[in-house]
Design an enzyme around this catalytic site. Structure first.
Site, short mmCIF file in Angstrom:
data_model
loop_
_atom_site.label_atom_id
_atom_site.label_comp_id
_atom_site.label_asym_id
_atom_site.label_seq_id
_atom_site.Cartn_x
_atom_site.Cartn_y
_atom_site.Cartn_z
N ASN A 1 20.55 1.87 -19.22
CA ASN A 1 21.19 1.07 -18.17
C ASN A 1 20.18 0.02 -17.74
O ASN A 1 19.24 0.31 -17.01
CB ASN A 1 21.57 1.99 -16.99
CG ASN A 1 22.10 1.21 -15.80
OD1 ASN A 1 22.39 0.02 -15.91
ND2 ASN A 1 22.23 1.89 -14.67
N TRP A 2 20.38 -1.18 -18.27
CA TRP A 2 19.41 -2.25 -17.98
C TRP A 2 19.51 -2.76 -16.56
O TRP A 2 18.64 -3.52 -16.10
CB TRP A 2 19.62 -3.41 -18.98
CG TRP A 2 19.07 -3.16 -20.35
CD1 TRP A 2 18.60 -1.98 -20.86
CD2 TRP A 2 18.92 -4.13 -21.40
NE1 TRP A 2 18.17 -2.15 -22.16
CE2 TRP A 2 18.37 -3.46 -22.51
CE3 TRP A 2 19.22 -5.49 -21.51
CZ2 TRP A 2 18.09 -4.13 -23.72
CZ3 TRP A 2 18.96 -6.15 -22.70
CH2 TRP A 2 18.39 -5.47 -23.79
N LYS A 3 20.59 -2.42 -15.86
CA LYS A 3 20.82 -2.92 -14.50
C LYS A 3 20.75 -4.46 -14.51
O LYS A 3 21.15 -5.07 -15.51
CB LYS A 3 19.83 -2.29 -13.52
CG LYS A 3 19.84 -0.76 -13.65
CD LYS A 3 19.13 -0.04 -12.54
CE LYS A 3 19.20 1.46 -12.81
NZ LYS A 3 18.67 2.27 -11.71
N HIS B 1 28.26 3.94 -10.72
CA HIS B 1 26.82 4.16 -10.56
C HIS B 1 26.47 4.25 -9.08
O HIS B 1 27.09 3.56 -8.25
CB HIS B 1 26.04 3.02 -11.23
CG HIS B 1 24.58 3.31 -11.32
ND1 HIS B 1 23.73 3.06 -10.27
CD2 HIS B 1 23.83 3.86 -12.30
CE1 HIS B 1 22.51 3.44 -10.61
NE2 HIS B 1 22.55 3.93 -11.83
N GLU C 1 24.19 2.98 -7.40
CA GLU C 1 23.87 1.69 -6.78
C GLU C 1 25.15 0.95 -6.40
O GLU C 1 25.18 0.23 -5.40
CB GLU C 1 22.98 0.86 -7.73
CG GLU C 1 21.56 1.40 -7.75
CD GLU C 1 20.83 1.21 -9.06
OE1 GLU C 1 21.25 0.38 -9.89
OE2 GLU C 1 19.83 1.92 -9.27
N GLY D 1 15.25 5.70 -10.10
CA GLY D 1 14.30 4.61 -9.85
C GLY D 1 13.14 5.00 -8.95
O GLY D 1 12.39 4.14 -8.48
N GLY E 1 17.41 4.29 -16.91
CA GLY E 1 17.25 2.98 -16.30
C GLY E 1 15.95 2.32 -16.72
O GLY E 1 15.83 1.75 -17.81
N GLY E 2 14.95 2.43 -15.87
CA GLY E 2 13.67 1.74 -16.06
C GLY E 2 13.10 1.86 -17.47
O GLY E 2 12.70 0.85 -18.07
P1 PGA Z 1 16.09 5.27 -13.66
O1 PGA Z 1 17.63 4.86 -13.47
O2 PGA Z 1 15.97 5.87 -15.03
O3 PGA Z 1 15.33 4.01 -13.51
O4 PGA Z 1 15.79 6.27 -12.59
C1 PGA Z 1 18.65 5.66 -13.97
C2 PGA Z 1 19.96 5.07 -13.64
O5 PGA Z 1 20.09 4.46 -12.55
O6 PGA Z 1 20.93 5.15 -14.41
#
Ligand code: PGA
Length: 250
Positions: free
Chosen positions: A9-11, A94, A96, A172, A233-234
């Site tokens: 998930n590149w966000k 998600h 967020e 995150g 994510g990260g």
């Molecule tokens: P993260 O994010 O690996 O940076 O904790 C995961 C996600 O939000 O899907």
């Protein structure tokens, strides 16, 4: 055993050149993967990503879609628009989006239904906050997210659904759930799905763990019996790290 699925998930990260560079680096590193590999990129990078991964085992997903087929929804993207491009997957709900954009279990359901109707495979996110976990309401929250968020999804449709269990406190933050915390929560989620859809559907449902999964902790998390993959994510922004996570499944 379920096929494991690792999704990045590149966000809201990466411009076109970063997209091309990261995927070009990733592709040979995951060419022999036994897991399904997905990268969920910003809308503006979808065309580039689709072009770069063409003919490889890397699949492309979006990070959200609207619930309507079309209409007066300024700034939104319909599932059919993604499907037409060749996008296969879409993240829905998600944390967020739940936190910053007013996403609820009802809008998650609407978006999931629309994605499925358009022929996309949704990756539906659920998970509790630290306050809920510490306050003893984790199971209630997860149960509501599942019962409300999947209320109108049929057992047949569930074959095209991926679920991501992402404890909000681990996203995150660098704080990962322990292997046992992640496995136990996913086992609990699976039991709720079982009560809705029966044991066969629940057993074959892919439920990922997400929340600070990285190249160091992935192997242990992914060896837990209930964890069917990861939403990353990260660490998905760095090709070598993401490839190490993908290749932790062999
Ligand atoms: P993260 O994010 O690996 O940076 O904790 C995961 C996600 O939000 O899907």
């Amino acid at each position: 055993m379920n096929t494991k699925v690792i999704a990045g998930n590149w966000k809201m990260n990466n411009l076109q050149a970063d997209t091309t560079a990261t995927l070009t680096q990733l592709i040979p590193l995951v060419a022999d993967a036994t897991a399904t590999v997905i990268v969920c990129v910003p809308y503006t990078n979808l065309a580039t990503a689709l072009q770069v991964v063409k003919g490889t085992n890397v699949h492309v997903g979006a990070q959200n879609c609207h619930w309507a087929e079309k209409g007066a929804f300024t700034g939104e993207i319909a599932p059919s628009m993604l499907k037409e491009m060749g996008v296969e997957y879409v993240i829905v709900g998600h944390s967020e989006r739940r936190t910053y954009f007013g996403e609820t279990n009802q809008t998650v359901l609407a978006r999931t239904k629309a994605a499925l109707n358009a022929g996309l495979k949704p990756i539906v996110c659920i998970g509790e906050t630290l306050e809920q976990r510490n306050g003893g309401t984790m199971e209630q929250v997860l149960t509501e997210q599942i019962q409300q968020g999947f209320a109108e999804i049929t057992a047949e449709q569930m074959a095209n659904v991926i679920v991501a269990y992402e404890p909000v406190w681990a996203i995150g933050t660098g704080v990962t759930a322990t292997n046992e915390q992640a496995n136990d929560a996913i086992a609990f989620c699976r039991s709720v799905f079982e009560s809705m859809y029966g044991s066969d559907t629940a057993a074959s449902l892919c439920i990922q763990y997400g929340g600070s999964m990285n190249d160091k902790n992935a192997k242990e998390l992914l060896s837990m019996p209930h964890i069917d993959g990861g939403l990353v994510g990260g660490a998905s922004l760095v090709a070598e790290k993401f490839a190490t996570i993908v290749n932790a499944i062999k």
